[in-house]
Design a protein around this motif. Structure first.
Motif, PDB file in Angstrom:
ATOM      1  N   ALA A  19       0.869  -1.184   0.000  1.00 17.38           N
ATOM      2  CA  ALA A  19       0.000   0.000   0.000  1.00 17.38           C
ATOM      3  C   ALA A  19       0.898   1.223   0.000  1.00 17.38           C
ATOM      4  CB  ALA A  19      -0.916   0.002   1.216  1.00 17.38           C
ATOM      5  N   SER A  20       0.359   2.342  -0.430  1.00 19.43           N
ATOM      6  CA  SER A  20       1.166   3.568  -0.449  1.00 19.43           C
ATOM      7  C   SER A  20       0.281   4.771  -0.183  1.00 19.43           C
ATOM      8  CB  SER A  20       1.883   3.738  -1.794  1.00 19.43           C
ATOM      9  OG  SER A  20       0.943   3.985  -2.824  1.00 19.43           O
ATOM     10  N   VAL A  21       0.924   5.837   0.292  1.00 16.38           N
ATOM     11  CA  VAL A  21       0.225   7.097   0.519  1.00 16.38           C
ATOM     12  C   VAL A  21       1.192   8.232   0.215  1.00 16.38           C
ATOM     13  CG1 VAL A  21       0.866   7.204   2.967  1.00 16.38           C
ATOM     14  CG2 VAL A  21      -1.161   8.417   2.177  1.00 16.38           C
ATOM     15  N   LEU A  22       0.669   9.327  -0.333  1.00 19.31           N
ATOM     16  CA  LEU A  22       1.481  10.498  -0.639  1.00 19.31           C
ATOM     17  C   LEU A  22       1.203  11.577   0.400  1.00 19.31           C
ATOM     18  CD1 LEU A  22       3.389  12.094  -2.535  1.00 19.31           C
ATOM     19  CD2 LEU A  22       1.348  12.814  -3.810  1.00 19.31           C
ATOM     20  N   ILE A  23       2.275  12.086   1.022  1.00 19.33           N
ATOM     21  CA  ILE A  23       2.156  13.162   2.004  1.00 19.33           C
ATOM     22  C   ILE A  23       2.727  14.420   1.369  1.00 19.33           C
ATOM     23  CG2 ILE A  23       2.776  13.947   4.311  1.00 19.33           C
ATOM     24  CD1 ILE A  23       3.305  11.018   5.039  1.00 19.33           C
ATOM     25  N   LYS A  24       1.903  15.409   1.155  1.00 18.06           N
ATOM     26  CA  LYS A  24       2.378  16.663   0.570  1.00 18.06           C
ATOM     27  C   LYS A  24       3.023  17.513   1.659  1.00 18.06           C
ATOM     28  CE  LYS A  24      -0.826  16.872  -3.334  1.00 18.06           C
ATOM     29  NZ  LYS A  24      -1.844  17.686  -4.056  1.00 18.06           N
ATOM     30  N   THR A  25       4.245  17.949   1.400  1.00 15.87           N
ATOM     31  CA  THR A  25       4.975  18.754   2.381  1.00 15.87           C
ATOM     32  C   THR A  25       5.065  20.213   1.972  1.00 15.87           C
ATOM     33  OG1 THR A  25       7.114  18.358   1.329  1.00 15.87           O
ATOM     34  CG2 THR A  25       6.373  16.743   2.957  1.00 15.87           C
ATOM     35  N   GLY A  26       5.052  20.487   0.664  1.00  9.89           N
ATOM     36  CA  GLY A  26       5.158  21.851   0.183  1.00  9.89           C
ATOM     37  C   GLY A  26       6.539  22.443   0.340  1.00  9.89           C
ATOM     38  N   GLU A  51       2.428   7.972   8.439  1.00 12.36           N
ATOM     39  CA  GLU A  51       1.970   9.313   8.085  1.00 12.36           C
ATOM     40  C   GLU A  51       1.764  10.130   9.358  1.00 12.36           C
ATOM     41  OE1 GLU A  51      -1.522  11.536   5.446  1.00 12.36           O
ATOM     42  OE2 GLU A  51      -1.718   9.407   5.966  1.00 12.36           O
ATOM     43  N   LYS A  52       1.191   9.503  10.371  1.00 16.44           N
ATOM     44  CA  LYS A  52       0.963  10.173  11.655  1.00 16.44           C
ATOM     45  C   LYS A  52       2.291  10.506  12.323  1.00 16.44           C
ATOM     46  CE  LYS A  52      -1.707   9.597  15.930  1.00 16.44           C
ATOM     47  NZ  LYS A  52      -2.601   8.674  16.687  1.00 16.44           N
ATOM     48  N   GLN A  53       3.292   9.651  12.149  1.00 16.35           N
ATOM     49  CA  GLN A  53       4.609   9.880  12.751  1.00 16.35           C
ATOM     50  C   GLN A  53       5.379  10.985  12.034  1.00 16.35           C
ATOM     51  OE1 GLN A  53       6.899   6.259  13.278  1.00 16.35           O
ATOM     52  NE2 GLN A  53       8.843   7.369  13.184  1.00 16.35           N
ATOM     53  N   ILE A  54       5.183  11.094  10.733  1.00 14.32           N
ATOM     54  CA  ILE A  54       5.950  12.051   9.924  1.00 14.32           C
ATOM     55  C   ILE A  54       5.436  13.471  10.089  1.00 14.32           C
ATOM     56  CG2 ILE A  54       6.382  12.746   7.518  1.00 14.32           C
ATOM     57  CD1 ILE A  54       6.594   9.718   6.895  1.00 14.32           C
ATOM     58  N   LYS A  55       4.147  13.665  10.234  1.00 13.83           N
ATOM     59  CA  LYS A  55       3.583  15.017  10.247  1.00 13.83           C
ATOM     60  C   LYS A  55       4.141  15.899  11.369  1.00 13.83           C
ATOM     61  CE  LYS A  55      -0.486  14.329   7.428  1.00 13.83           C
ATOM     62  NZ  LYS A  55      -1.947  14.392   7.289  1.00 13.83           N
ATOM     63  N   PRO A  56       4.365  15.396  12.581  1.00 13.00           N
ATOM     64  CA  PRO A  56       5.024  16.254  13.588  1.00 13.00           C
ATOM     65  C   PRO A  56       6.448  16.627  13.196  1.00 13.00           C
ATOM     66  CG  PRO A  56       3.908  14.401  14.638  1.00 13.00           C
ATOM     67  CD  PRO A  56       3.874  14.138  13.171  1.00 13.00           C
ATOM     68  N   LEU A  57       7.152  15.732  12.525  1.00  9.45           N
ATOM     69  CA  LEU A  57       8.495  16.060  12.057  1.00  9.45           C
ATOM     70  C   LEU A  57       8.459  17.187  11.042  1.00  9.45           C
ATOM     71  CD1 LEU A  57       9.976  12.454  11.602  1.00  9.45           C
ATOM     72  CD2 LEU A  57      10.373  14.053  13.487  1.00  9.45           C
ATOM     73  N   LEU A  58       7.436  17.178  10.187  1.00  8.94           N
ATOM     74  CA  LEU A  58       7.279  18.256   9.212  1.00  8.94           C
ATOM     75  C   LEU A  58       6.993  19.579   9.915  1.00  8.94           C
ATOM     76  CD1 LEU A  58       5.121  16.445   6.500  1.00  8.94           C
ATOM     77  CD2 LEU A  58       7.468  17.253   6.228  1.00  8.94           C
ATOM     78  N   ALA A  59       6.183  19.531  10.962  1.00 10.62           N
ATOM     79  CA  ALA A  59       5.870  20.753  11.705  1.00 10.62           C
ATOM     80  C   ALA A  59       7.119  21.300  12.391  1.00 10.62           C
ATOM     81  CB  ALA A  59       4.773  20.464  12.740  1.00 10.62           C
ATOM     82  N   ASP A  60       7.929  20.409  12.995  1.00 11.33           N
ATOM     83  CA  ASP A  60       9.168  20.842  13.634  1.00 11.33           C
ATOM     84  C   ASP A  60      10.111  21.451  12.608  1.00 11.33           C
ATOM     85  OD1 ASP A  60       8.205  19.912  16.009  1.00 11.33           O
ATOM     86  OD2 ASP A  60       9.349  18.038  15.984  1.00 11.33           O
ATOM     87  N   SER A  61      10.168  20.831  11.431  1.00 14.52           N
ATOM     88  CA  SER A  61      11.040  21.345  10.367  1.00 14.52           C
ATOM     89  C   SER A  61      10.603  22.732   9.935  1.00 14.52           C
ATOM     90  CB  SER A  61      11.013  20.384   9.174  1.00 14.52           C
ATOM     91  OG  SER A  61      11.675  20.935   8.074  1.00 14.52           O
ATOM     92  N   ALA A  62       9.276  22.926   9.819  1.00 17.80           N
ATOM     93  CA  ALA A  62       8.763  24.241   9.414  1.00 17.80           C
ATOM     94  C   ALA A  62       9.089  25.294  10.466  1.00 17.80           C
ATOM     95  CB  ALA A  62       7.255  24.157   9.178  1.00 17.80           C
ATOM     96  N   ASP A  63       8.991  24.919  11.750  1.00 21.29           N
ATOM     97  CA  ASP A  63       9.315  25.860  12.819  1.00 21.29           C
ATOM     98  C   ASP A  63      10.778  26.272  12.755  1.00 21.29           C
ATOM     99  OD1 ASP A  63       6.752  25.738  13.711  1.00 21.29           O
ATOM    100  OD2 ASP A  63       7.137  24.265  15.295  1.00 21.29           O
TER     101      ASP A  63
END
Length: 779
Positions: A694-701, A766-778
């Motif tokens: 299975a696969s899912v795409l996470i858009k980071t922008g 996906e749930k694990q990655i999204k906080p990492l993306l938020a930290d990166s944006a900060d």
């Protein structure tokens, strides 16, 4: 004692025409050559000895430092008689008289304010053979990246990757500290590179290479945009450096007396000595007006750089442009973002130079002309390759004009023969002819495979031994994909070569007598059909099978091949082939469906049982590795866009295994195996281990490399090598987290014993990655 070697031999080809008459280290930043700021940094950290390696326009640097000394730093210039590479150049510089406890290597053409004292301390405390100063970057594709372990020790490198291979966001800044024993590993008088030769050698010997991550400023002024941005950063105080001049209360810097007149400045701005500013002129933030320049009345200069002695006349407008020394912008002319007017060149009255367009030294743009292409060498910045190639809306974004320029770029990349093919719709045929015209005009030959589906085109490239080919796809979203030997995806070096030619508009040109030849090879389809027959040497009589595909030509070829082999038409077993010939599914009446991955696995199983290796894409399921180990074979993985040569062996094997990438060949191989082994369709479902994907795409922008870096530190990470993304071993399966080629997103691919568990893994990560993306944006 610490001795320094300043690498100052760079030609700065991406900065042309700015660097046509001066070496890159002499490019001026806020009134001074960049190399002076590097020498300021050395002096600040009490380094008093420096060897300067020079090559391109060496005399310009030597004459500038005629006294052999700068602010207490004694300089020794070392010329190379022949190119020696980065490490070879340093070795050449220290051959005579090096007695220091360490050698500091630093680039003379990048701006930085690193804490060199702290880096030296890190080197000593780590007892390292070498230390690399690294810097976290937003876009890793333009840099060599360093992969580190949790203790900050280097374990691998990848050079200028696409995002899919960027498992770290730590850029190799080119600032190194080398111990005497590391220097001894560099051979004398021969070409030797740090990243490609010395550091891999040290890792092989298990010598320590430490990484020191500096959070200070670093900018490789390798292109016009970074050249401008660096100076704006200096003016805004983001760089700890010494800009000569007096700063007023608004933050503007004057290197001489403030010009007279009723003009306006929007801070911060740098104004050199002897500058004239006309009444009503507006100079906006981020602009650098170097010594002896003149800006006429009512002219507007925004975030632009004017180099010594340049002239901007009344009513002209510059937005993010660079005007080189002695150049003239006539009345009411306009220059836009990253446009460059070369030394002593002229932009005529009322002319417009579009974004990214470059005018070479001494050239003149006629009055009233809108210049969309480089005056001498073609177009400005071109598109970049994404996961599915270079593309856009057919007829609107992907146009015959772009196809022509792509052909020019392909023909300028060093290959003598270019393979060309494409879909059969009328619009793609026009694109193909435009592209062929571009290639031929560079003097290269074209092998024109005509209208064909993609897997047939890949076979054509492999059969003819072509090292570079382009396939044009049609439809609403048209595009072009690059391939290399064996019909494999092109390397990153090949993509960068084409992108660079498109960006700079620097194309090879031929005279009328030197145009290339075009060979019509549309008859290759017959050879392809004969190749399909070889996969069933004993025929397929007694088998019943049906063929379905949205591509009528493909369906006809496969159905005709099966008929020639003796198979009968029967819907109990149906082959469903994609339009491009790249994937296949098998429907068994009353039994179920075999996906492309399962069909591929079955054909691999046959190879594994005979003790053979199979070359597969990096993202192929890891279950195939377990299957191979069980049966006595092995899997060799190749990358979709390699930035180095780590997958050369796998690619060489893949060139001999066309069937692994061709749905029609897979179909015939599977049917031949069923006949030879007397396998009933239901038996196929029990030959493979239970797994699903299975696969899912996470858009980071944004750039996802820092997220990949965090994931790469996980104890679940599989292997230490640099592939395309990060592979994590989860108790419930295997997860590959892979960035999109141009960034902006992460694709999570999970495999497990069932599709339900695979989908749960996707959701979990996906749930694990999204906080990492938020930290990166900060950050």
């Amino acid at each position: 004692m610490i001795q320094a070697v300043i690498m100052a031999g760079g030609a700065g080809s991406r900065l042309r025409p700015l660097t046509c008459d001066l070496p890159k280290p002499m490019a001026r930043l806020c009134g001074r050559p960049n190399i002076e700021y590097i020498l300021d940094l050395l002096a600040e950290h009490s380094i008093t000895e420096a060897a300067v390696t020079v090559q391109y326009l060496a005399q310009r640097i030597e004459e500038h430092f005629e006294s052999g000394e700068y602010r207490g730093v004694r300089l020794r210039f070392v010329r190379e008689e022949q190119p020696l590479g980065t490490a070879g150049s340093v070795k050449n510089a220290v051959l005579n008289g090096f007695q220091g406890e360490a050698c500091l290597v630093i680039s003379g053409d990048a701006m930085c304010d690193f804490d060199l004292t702290a880096a030296l301390r890190r080197h000593k405390e780590a007892n390292a053979a070498a230390t690399i100063v690294v810097k976290a970057v937003e876009d890793p594709r333009e840099y060599g990246l360093v992969d580190t372990d949790p203790e900050g020790m280097v374990r691998g490198f990848v050079e200028k990757p696409c995002f899919s291979q960027a498992v770290s966001n730590l850029a190799n800044t080119g600032v190194y500290i080398l111990s005497p024993r590391a220097l001894e590993q560099i051979p004398c008088h021969r070409f030797y590179d740090f990243a490609k030769d010395l550091f891999p050698r040290l890792l092989e010997k298990r010598w320590k290479i430490a990484a020191y991550e500096d959070r200070g400023y670093w900018c490789d002024i390798g292109d016009i945009e970074s050249y401008r941005r660096c100076q704006r950063d200096m003016l805004e105080g983001k760089v700890r450096c010494r800009i000569e001049g007096e700063r007023d209360q608004m933050g503007n810097i004057f290197a001489g007396p403030r010009p007279r007149g009723s003009y306006r400045l929007s801070a911060p701005v740098y104004v050199g000595a002897g500058v004239e500013l006309g009444d009503g002129a507006l100079v906006e933030a981020g602009s650098v007006i170097d010594r002896g320049c003149s800006v006429g009345p009512d002219a507007r200069v925004t975030a632009s750089v004017l180099l010594p002695g340049s002239l901007v006349e009344r009513g002209s407008s510059l937005t993010g442009a660079v005007v080189c020394a002695g150049a003239t912008v006539r009345r009411k002319a306009m220059l836009f973002e990253n446009a460059v007017l070369g030394a002593d060149a002229t932009a005529g009255e009322g002319s417009t130079i579009r974004p990214g367009v470059r005018v070479w030294a001494g050239k003149a743009v006629e009055a009233g002309v809108t210049l969309r292409d480089n005056l001498q060498h073609g177009a400005g910045r071109g598109p970049c390759f994404e996961d599915d190639g270079l593309g856009g809306a057919g007829g609107l974004e992907f146009t015959p004009e772009l196809a022509l320029r792509l052909g020019l770029a392909l023909g300028s990349c060093g290959e003598r023969r270019i393979g060309v093919g494409g879909a059969g719709d009328p619009a793609t045929q026009v694109m193909r002819q435009a592209l062929i015209a571009g290639v031929l005009s560079t003097g290269c030959d074209v092998l024109d495979f005509g209208p064909c589906f993609e897997s047939l085109f890949r076979f054509d490239l492999s059969f003819c031994g072509v090292g570079l080919g382009v396939y044009l796809s049609g439809g609403e979203e048209a595009g072009a994909r690059l391939f290399t030997f064996g019909g494999l995806p092109a390397t990153r070096a090949q993509e960068r070569s084409v992108e660079g030619a498109l960006q700079r508009g620097e194309y090879r040109r031929s005279s009328r007598e030197g145009f290339g030849d075009s060979s019509n090879l549309t008859g290759m389809k017959l050879l392809y059909e004969n190749e399909l027959l070889k996969y069933a040497p004993f025929g397929l009589s007694g088998l019943g099978v049906a063929v379905k595909s949205p591509n009528r030509e493909l369906q006809t070829i496969l159905r005709g091949t099966l008929e020639r082999l003796g198979a009968e038409e029967d819907n109990s077993l149906t082959l469903q082939v994609s339009a491009d010939g790249g994937s296949i599914g098998v429907s068994c009446s009353g039994l179920g469906y075999l996906s492309h991955g399962k069909v591929l696995a079955l054909c691999c199983l046959r190879e594994f049982q005979q003790g053979r290796a199979v070359a597969l894409p990096y993202e192929s399921p890891r279950a195939l590795d377990e299957l191979a180990a069980r049966e006595g074979g092995c899997v060799e993985r190749y990358l979709s866009c390699p930035a180095d040569h780590t997958d050369d062996a796998a690619r060489e094997l893949a060139c001999r295994q066309l069937w692994s990438r061709d749905a029609l060949m897979l179909a015939v191989r599977l049917l031949a195996w069923m006949k030879e082994e007397q396998l009933a369709p239901e038996q196929l479902f029990h030959l493979l281990p239970e797994y699903d994907v299975a696969s899912v795409l996470i858009k980071t922008g944004r750039n996802p490399a820092d997220v990949l870096r965090a994931l790469a530190q996980s104890e679940q990470r599989e292997g230490d090598g640099i592939g395309e993304g990060v592979v994590l071993r989860d108790p419930n399966g295997v997860v590959l987290i892979r960035p999109l080629k141009r960034g902006g997103g992460l694709r999570v691919l999970a495999e497990a014993h069932s599709s339900e568990i695979a989908m749960e893994l996707c959701a979990q990560y996906e749930k694990q990655i999204k906080p990492l993306l938020a930290d990166s944006a900060d950050r």
